[in-house]
Each structure stands twice: as C-alpha cells, then as structure tokens.
Design a protein around this motif. Structure first.
Motif, PDB file in Angstrom:
ATOM      1  N   GLN A 187      61.595  15.763  54.042  1.00 36.32           N
ATOM      2  CA  GLN A 187      62.009  17.142  54.338  1.00 36.32           C
ATOM      3  C   GLN A 187      61.693  17.441  55.795  1.00 36.32           C
ATOM      4  O   GLN A 187      60.618  17.098  56.292  1.00 36.32           O
ATOM      5  CB  GLN A 187      61.267  18.127  53.436  1.00 36.32           C
ATOM      6  N   VAL A 188      62.626  18.095  56.464  1.00 36.08           N
ATOM      7  CA  VAL A 188      62.419  18.585  57.821  1.00 36.08           C
ATOM      8  C   VAL A 188      62.700  20.085  57.796  1.00 36.08           C
ATOM      9  O   VAL A 188      63.733  20.513  57.276  1.00 36.08           O
ATOM     10  CB  VAL A 188      63.360  17.891  58.833  1.00 36.08           C
ATOM     11  N   GLY A 189      61.807  20.890  58.335  1.00 38.51           N
ATOM     12  CA  GLY A 189      61.987  22.334  58.361  1.00 38.51           C
ATOM     13  C   GLY A 189      61.962  22.871  59.778  1.00 38.51           C
ATOM     14  O   GLY A 189      61.195  22.393  60.628  1.00 38.51           O
TER      15      GLY A 189
ATOM     16  N   TYR B 282      58.659  21.183  61.193  1.00 34.03           N
ATOM     17  CA  TYR B 282      57.721  20.327  60.472  1.00 34.03           C
ATOM     18  C   TYR B 282      58.481  19.194  59.791  1.00 34.03           C
ATOM     19  O   TYR B 282      59.682  19.279  59.565  1.00 34.03           O
ATOM     20  CB  TYR B 282      56.890  21.127  59.455  1.00 34.03           C
ATOM     21  N   TYR B 283      57.735  18.130  59.488  1.00 38.25           N
ATOM     22  CA  TYR B 283      58.294  16.959  58.839  1.00 38.25           C
ATOM     23  C   TYR B 283      57.358  16.540  57.719  1.00 38.25           C
ATOM     24  O   TYR B 283      56.148  16.388  57.940  1.00 38.25           O
ATOM     25  CB  TYR B 283      58.449  15.823  59.845  1.00 38.25           C
ATOM     26  N   ILE B 284      57.908  16.368  56.538  1.00 38.84           N
ATOM     27  CA  ILE B 284      57.155  15.868  55.397  1.00 38.84           C
ATOM     28  C   ILE B 284      57.793  14.537  55.010  1.00 38.84           C
ATOM     29  O   ILE B 284      58.943  14.506  54.551  1.00 38.84           O
ATOM     30  CB  ILE B 284      57.199  16.858  54.212  1.00 38.84           C
TER      31      ILE B 284
ATOM     32  N   ILE C 183      65.240  26.822  58.019  1.00 43.17           N
ATOM     33  CA  ILE C 183      66.335  25.930  57.653  1.00 43.17           C
ATOM     34  C   ILE C 183      65.653  24.632  57.278  1.00 43.17           C
ATOM     35  O   ILE C 183      64.889  24.069  58.073  1.00 43.17           O
ATOM     36  CB  ILE C 183      67.322  25.719  58.813  1.00 43.17           C
ATOM     37  N   SER C 184      65.878  24.168  56.047  1.00 42.07           N
ATOM     38  CA  SER C 184      65.234  22.951  55.564  1.00 42.07           C
ATOM     39  C   SER C 184      66.270  21.894  55.226  1.00 42.07           C
ATOM     40  O   SER C 184      67.235  22.160  54.508  1.00 42.07           O
ATOM     41  CB  SER C 184      64.403  23.234  54.306  1.00 42.07           C
ATOM     42  N   PHE C 185      66.030  20.698  55.735  1.00 42.26           N
ATOM     43  CA  PHE C 185      66.852  19.525  55.443  1.00 42.26           C
ATOM     44  C   PHE C 185      66.099  18.689  54.416  1.00 42.26           C
ATOM     45  O   PHE C 185      64.926  18.349  54.622  1.00 42.26           O
ATOM     46  CB  PHE C 185      67.057  18.709  56.723  1.00 42.26           C
TER      47      PHE C 185
END
Length: 110
Positions: A53-55, A79-81, A98-100
C-alpha cells in the motif's frame, strides 16, 4: 462536512469499507485499486497485513505502526507499507488520502 474530492472522483463507485465515518471512492484496475478516502471520525485499525500500500496524505493525521515501528504522517506526506507487513494505527477525524493497493480485489463496491 463537504468532500475534499471534486467531480469526477465523487462520481466513482463507493468502496465497501464497514467502518463508521469512512467514505472511499474506488478506481478499479486489472492489477490494483486506487482509493480516494475521507474519514469523518477517528478510527482505530487493528493489526493486519495485505499487499503493498502507498498512501498520499491530503489532509489531517494518521498514526501508523508498521513492522513494530511508529510513524506519524500529515498533509503532504506519503507512506509505504510493504506487502505482508503487519501494521495498525489510528486515523484521526478529518483525514483524507489517496491510497494505492497493489491488489485488484482489496475492496468491493457497495
């Protein structure tokens, strides 16, 4: 509270996220999902894991614990998870991002 998002984002399908105060507009692709999310109240997220996930934080504050390390993100941060990383946190009322999600079926449409 008026949406931080404008047309055509608010015309996208609404994602099914069974948490009070959350509105998320879903842009669906064959390989991933993009969500435009707004939180009208505080939300505690229990620990969980999923695909990467990237936000991109548009407003407000999110506190995340990723792999046991605490972070605070505010407007303008990203942020990056990583995939499979256990994470939890608190999303504060008024937060929008916005979350990818690097998976095509993380959320369904309501």
């Amino acid at each position: 509270m008026p949406s931080v998002f404008s047309e055509p984002i608010t015309s996208l399908p609404v994602a099914h996220i069974p948490q009070p105060g959350v509105t998320a507009y879903l842009s669906q692709a064959d390989t991933h999902q993009l969500l435009f999310m707004e939180f009208g109240q505080d939300l505690e997220m229990p620990e969980h894991a999923h695909a990467a996930q990237v936000g991109f934080v548009l407003q407000g504050t999110i506190d995340l614990i990723v792999d046991g390390k605490a972070y605070r993100f505010t407007k303008g941060d990203r942020y990056y998870i990583p995939a499979g990383s256990p994470h939890s946190g608190r999303i504060h009322a008024g937060y929008a991002d916005i979350s990818f999600f690097d998976e095509p079926s993380r959320y369904a449409v309501t």
